[in-house]
Design a protein around this motif. Structure first.
Motif, PDB file in Angstrom:
ATOM      1  N   LEU A   1       0.825  -1.217   0.000  1.00  0.00           N
ATOM      2  CA  LEU A   1       0.000   0.000   0.000  1.00  0.00           C
ATOM      3  C   LEU A   1       0.858   1.266   0.000  1.00  0.00           C
ATOM      4  CD1 LEU A   1      -2.859  -1.124   2.395  1.00  0.00           C
ATOM      5  CD2 LEU A   1      -3.028  -0.720  -0.064  1.00  0.00           C
TER       6      LEU A   1
ATOM      7  N   ARG B   1       3.494   1.675  -1.626  1.00  0.00           N
ATOM      8  CA  ARG B   1       3.896   1.906  -3.021  1.00  0.00           C
ATOM      9  C   ARG B   1       2.764   2.517  -3.831  1.00  0.00           C
ATOM     10  NH1 ARG B   1       4.903  -3.478  -4.725  1.00  0.00           N
ATOM     11  NH2 ARG B   1       5.245  -4.231  -2.599  1.00  0.00           N
ATOM     12  N   LYS B   2       1.548   2.269  -3.360  1.00  0.00           N
ATOM     13  CA  LYS B   2       0.381   2.758  -4.091  1.00  0.00           C
ATOM     14  C   LYS B   2      -0.075   4.094  -3.544  1.00  0.00           C
ATOM     15  CE  LYS B   2      -0.173  -0.779  -6.731  1.00  0.00           C
ATOM     16  NZ  LYS B   2      -0.484  -0.761  -8.164  1.00  0.00           N
ATOM     17  N   ASN B   3      -0.947   4.707  -4.255  1.00  0.00           N
ATOM     18  CA  ASN B   3      -1.492   5.980  -3.813  1.00  0.00           C
ATOM     19  C   ASN B   3      -3.012   5.903  -3.941  1.00  0.00           C
ATOM     20  OD1 ASN B   3      -0.522   8.464  -2.824  1.00  0.00           O
ATOM     21  ND2 ASN B   3      -1.511   9.422  -4.600  1.00  0.00           N
ATOM     22  N   ILE B   4      -3.705   6.225  -2.867  1.00  0.00           N
ATOM     23  CA  ILE B   4      -5.158   6.240  -2.971  1.00  0.00           C
ATOM     24  C   ILE B   4      -5.619   7.686  -2.926  1.00  0.00           C
ATOM     25  CG2 ILE B   4      -7.311   5.273  -2.121  1.00  0.00           C
ATOM     26  CD1 ILE B   4      -5.809   3.135  -0.687  1.00  0.00           C
ATOM     27  N   ASP B   5      -6.052   8.173  -4.074  1.00  0.00           N
ATOM     28  CA  ASP B   5      -6.495   9.564  -4.192  1.00  0.00           C
ATOM     29  C   ASP B   5      -7.779   9.803  -3.435  1.00  0.00           C
ATOM     30  OD1 ASP B   5      -4.431  10.145  -5.792  1.00  0.00           O
ATOM     31  OD2 ASP B   5      -5.549  10.057  -7.692  1.00  0.00           O
ATOM     32  N   ASN B   6      -7.837  10.918  -2.738  1.00  0.00           N
ATOM     33  CA  ASN B   6      -9.084  11.355  -2.089  1.00  0.00           C
ATOM     34  C   ASN B   6      -9.539  10.413  -0.983  1.00  0.00           C
ATOM     35  OD1 ASN B   6     -11.287  13.188  -1.847  1.00  0.00           O
ATOM     36  ND2 ASN B   6     -12.575  11.767  -2.980  1.00  0.00           N
ATOM     37  N   PHE B   7      -8.586   9.764  -0.307  1.00  0.00           N
ATOM     38  CA  PHE B   7      -8.966   8.790   0.711  1.00  0.00           C
ATOM     39  C   PHE B   7      -7.919   8.727   1.814  1.00  0.00           C
ATOM     40  CE2 PHE B   7      -9.810   4.477   2.383  1.00  0.00           C
ATOM     41  CZ  PHE B   7     -11.184   4.524   2.472  1.00  0.00           C
ATOM     42  N   GLU B   8      -8.396   8.766   3.065  1.00  0.00           N
ATOM     43  CA  GLU B   8      -7.523   8.605   4.229  1.00  0.00           C
ATOM     44  C   GLU B   8      -7.708   7.210   4.794  1.00  0.00           C
ATOM     45  OE1 GLU B   8      -5.537  10.781   5.761  1.00  0.00           O
ATOM     46  OE2 GLU B   8      -6.092  12.746   4.936  1.00  0.00           O
ATOM     47  N   MET B   9      -6.740   6.357   4.613  1.00  0.00           N
ATOM     48  CA  MET B   9      -6.868   4.992   5.106  1.00  0.00           C
ATOM     49  C   MET B   9      -6.700   4.947   6.628  1.00  0.00           C
ATOM     50  SD  MET B   9      -4.677   1.632   4.100  1.00  0.00           S
ATOM     51  CE  MET B   9      -3.107   2.012   4.873  1.00  0.00           C
ATOM     52  N   THR B  10      -7.547   4.185   7.321  1.00  0.00           N
ATOM     53  CA  THR B  10      -7.320   3.985   8.747  1.00  0.00           C
ATOM     54  C   THR B  10      -6.762   2.586   9.016  1.00  0.00           C
ATOM     55  OG1 THR B  10      -9.662   3.410   8.973  1.00  0.00           O
ATOM     56  CG2 THR B  10      -9.041   5.632   9.554  1.00  0.00           C
ATOM     57  N   ASP B  11      -7.326   1.585   8.388  1.00  0.00           N
ATOM     58  CA  ASP B  11      -6.756   0.250   8.517  1.00  0.00           C
ATOM     59  C   ASP B  11      -7.242  -0.625   7.374  1.00  0.00           C
ATOM     60  OD1 ASP B  11      -9.386  -0.120   9.233  1.00  0.00           O
ATOM     61  OD2 ASP B  11      -8.957  -1.473  10.866  1.00  0.00           O
ATOM     62  N   PHE B  12      -6.861  -1.876   7.415  1.00  0.00           N
ATOM     63  CA  PHE B  12      -7.278  -2.793   6.354  1.00  0.00           C
ATOM     64  C   PHE B  12      -7.375  -4.192   6.925  1.00  0.00           C
ATOM     65  CE2 PHE B  12      -2.618  -2.571   6.162  1.00  0.00           C
ATOM     66  CZ  PHE B  12      -2.292  -3.911   6.296  1.00  0.00           C
ATOM     67  N   GLN B  13      -8.102  -5.058   6.234  1.00  0.00           N
ATOM     68  CA  GLN B  13      -8.042  -6.465   6.620  1.00  0.00           C
ATOM     69  C   GLN B  13      -8.279  -7.364   5.432  1.00  0.00           C
ATOM     70  OE1 GLN B  13     -10.846  -4.828   8.288  1.00  0.00           O
ATOM     71  NE2 GLN B  13     -12.607  -5.919   7.455  1.00  0.00           N
TER      72      GLN B  13
ATOM     73  N   GLN C   1      -9.873  -5.569   2.276  1.00  0.00           N
ATOM     74  CA  GLN C   1     -10.726  -4.398   2.485  1.00  0.00           C
ATOM     75  C   GLN C   1      -9.918  -3.295   3.138  1.00  0.00           C
ATOM     76  OE1 GLN C   1     -14.730  -4.867   3.921  1.00  0.00           O
ATOM     77  NE2 GLN C   1     -14.660  -2.947   5.052  1.00  0.00           N
ATOM     78  N   ILE C   2      -9.919  -2.151   2.494  1.00  0.00           N
ATOM     79  CA  ILE C   2      -9.208  -0.994   3.029  1.00  0.00           C
ATOM     80  C   ILE C   2     -10.244  -0.031   3.592  1.00  0.00           C
ATOM     81  CG2 ILE C   2      -7.688   0.935   2.455  1.00  0.00           C
ATOM     82  CD1 ILE C   2      -6.603  -0.727   0.154  1.00  0.00           C
ATOM     83  N   ASN C   3     -10.152   0.233   4.894  1.00  0.00           N
ATOM     84  CA  ASN C   3     -11.127   1.114   5.542  1.00  0.00           C
ATOM     85  C   ASN C   3     -10.559   2.513   5.729  1.00  0.00           C
ATOM     86  OD1 ASN C   3     -12.972  -1.143   6.121  1.00  0.00           O
ATOM     87  ND2 ASN C   3     -11.322  -1.792   7.498  1.00  0.00           N
ATOM     88  N   GLY C   4     -11.427   3.481   5.675  1.00  0.00           N
ATOM     89  CA  GLY C   4     -11.006   4.854   5.890  1.00  0.00           C
ATOM     90  C   GLY C   4     -12.113   5.806   5.509  1.00  0.00           C
ATOM     91  N   GLN C   5     -11.732   7.035   5.206  1.00  0.00           N
ATOM     92  CA  GLN C   5     -12.735   8.049   4.877  1.00  0.00           C
ATOM     93  C   GLN C   5     -12.349   8.802   3.606  1.00  0.00           C
ATOM     94  OE1 GLN C   5     -11.102   8.235   8.083  1.00  0.00           O
ATOM     95  NE2 GLN C   5     -12.542   6.654   8.686  1.00  0.00           N
TER      96      GLN C   5
ATOM     97  N   VAL D   1     -11.861  11.973   1.458  1.00  0.00           N
ATOM     98  CA  VAL D   1     -11.508  13.340   1.831  1.00  0.00           C
ATOM     99  C   VAL D   1     -12.618  14.266   1.353  1.00  0.00           C
ATOM    100  CG1 VAL D   1      -9.832  15.199   1.564  1.00  0.00           C
ATOM    101  CG2 VAL D   1      -9.053  12.814   1.715  1.00  0.00           C
TER     102      VAL D   1
ATOM    103  N   GLN E   1      -9.533   6.901  -6.137  1.00  0.00           N
ATOM    104  CA  GLN E   1      -8.834   6.102  -7.134  1.00  0.00           C
ATOM    105  C   GLN E   1      -7.505   5.623  -6.595  1.00  0.00           C
ATOM    106  OE1 GLN E   1      -8.973   8.351 -10.692  1.00  0.00           O
ATOM    107  NE2 GLN E   1      -9.425   6.581 -11.985  1.00  0.00           N
TER     108      GLN E   1
ATOM    109  N   THR F   1      -3.783   4.285  -7.469  1.00  0.00           N
ATOM    110  CA  THR F   1      -2.863   4.386  -8.620  1.00  0.00           C
ATOM    111  C   THR F   1      -1.485   3.867  -8.265  1.00  0.00           C
ATOM    112  OG1 THR F   1      -2.438   6.651  -7.923  1.00  0.00           O
ATOM    113  CG2 THR F   1      -3.944   6.346  -9.782  1.00  0.00           C
TER     114      THR F   1
END
Lengths: 150, 150
Positions: free
Chosen positions: A119, A121-133, B135-139, B141, B148, B150
């Motif tokens: 993760l 290495r990746k970029n998630i636009d417009n999203f603040e990750m808190t955790d994953f499973q 599953q990636i959890n978060g909010q 922005v 997206q 990338t």
DNA sequence: TTACTAACTAAGAATTATTCTTAAATAGCA
DNA sequence: TGCTATTTAAGAATAATTCTTAGTTAGTAA
């Protein structure tokens, strides 16, 4: 692995959020913490009702909701239509049996590291990750026996 | 990426399971396939109702249930208490916004390979895995903009 | 310690998502 | 074209959860 909160810690956390440390709340929290697996509200109600017959189902729901809001517990939506609750807050993964609707927790540091590195290495636009499973779906071979990852 | 089934393929699949290819079923399937995201039954009902005002909510539920049973679509339990449906059958991962309850699909071959390799090294006792997803959890922005990876 | 008040609880009504029931309609076969 | 098992529409029934309200209590302040 699972960090059990002591009574004092729970009270402190409740206080921090302006939630009163009532008998009902402590009973419910302890019951959830003592439960292996992910009980539904109804199942939890049965458990606590034995020793606290006057505790109402409405209170149970409200309490669980408050705990989720304060992040004292987690809520998991299940395919059978019921919510299940979990006092295990550490990031952990799920093995889900599509037959029994059971959710089995597992933790794995290596997996966590692997995915975290990916993760980064990746970029998630417009999203603040808190955790994953990771959720692994499938079926138990013998429904009465335990599932274990080794 | 997403393999859309043609009408003929849908009909064939229905036939294979002794399900009649009714107008209602085809309409519902096409609507779900044309939808980006994961609509609830209610949302899907609104969509198909426009052109098919006589199609009943009960039929919609029964149809979705039949499709899930036949594995023509997937059902996803959501934290807001509603089930959501997805015509995208390929193994894919979810980005979940805890504010908007939105589920954003994403596919990533590298991630898939990574996790598959990890799971091969592990052993899950008493369990037959069918698939898995991250599953990636978060909010989000900006809730109005897209997310997206990338 | 007592009194106060905002927060909480029990009980049951209300709501929401979903499933069930039944009589009428239809797809697909003969 | 007719037959029959399957499907549908409509609304009743159910299950999980939330809401409402009047009475109770935890935690603070005197």
């Amino acid at each position: 692995m699972i960090e059990e909160s002591t009574l004092a810690q729970i009270k402190q956390k409740l206080r921090a959020y302006n939630l009163k440390a009532t008998q009902q709340r402590l009973v419910i929290y302890k019951a959830l913490q003592a439960t292996e697996g992910h009980p539904t509200a109804e199942q939890l109600y049965e458990m606590v009702s034995k020793d606290n017959p006057s505790l109402s189902l409405g209170t149970l729901y409200k309490t669980l909701e408050a705990f989720v809001a304060v992040q004292l517990i987690k809520k998991v939506a299940c395919e059978d239509g019921a919510m299940r609750f979990d006092a295990n807050l550490s990031t952990h993964n799920h093995i889900f049996c599509t037959n029994t609707q059971e959710i089995i927790d597992f933790e794995d540091k290596e997996l966590h590291t692997l995915i975290t590195a990916f993760l980064k290495r990746k970029n998630i636009d417009n999203f603040e990750m808190t955790d994953f499973q990771l959720q692994i779906n499938g079926q138990k071979v013998n429904p009465k026996k335990k599932v274990q990852i080794t």
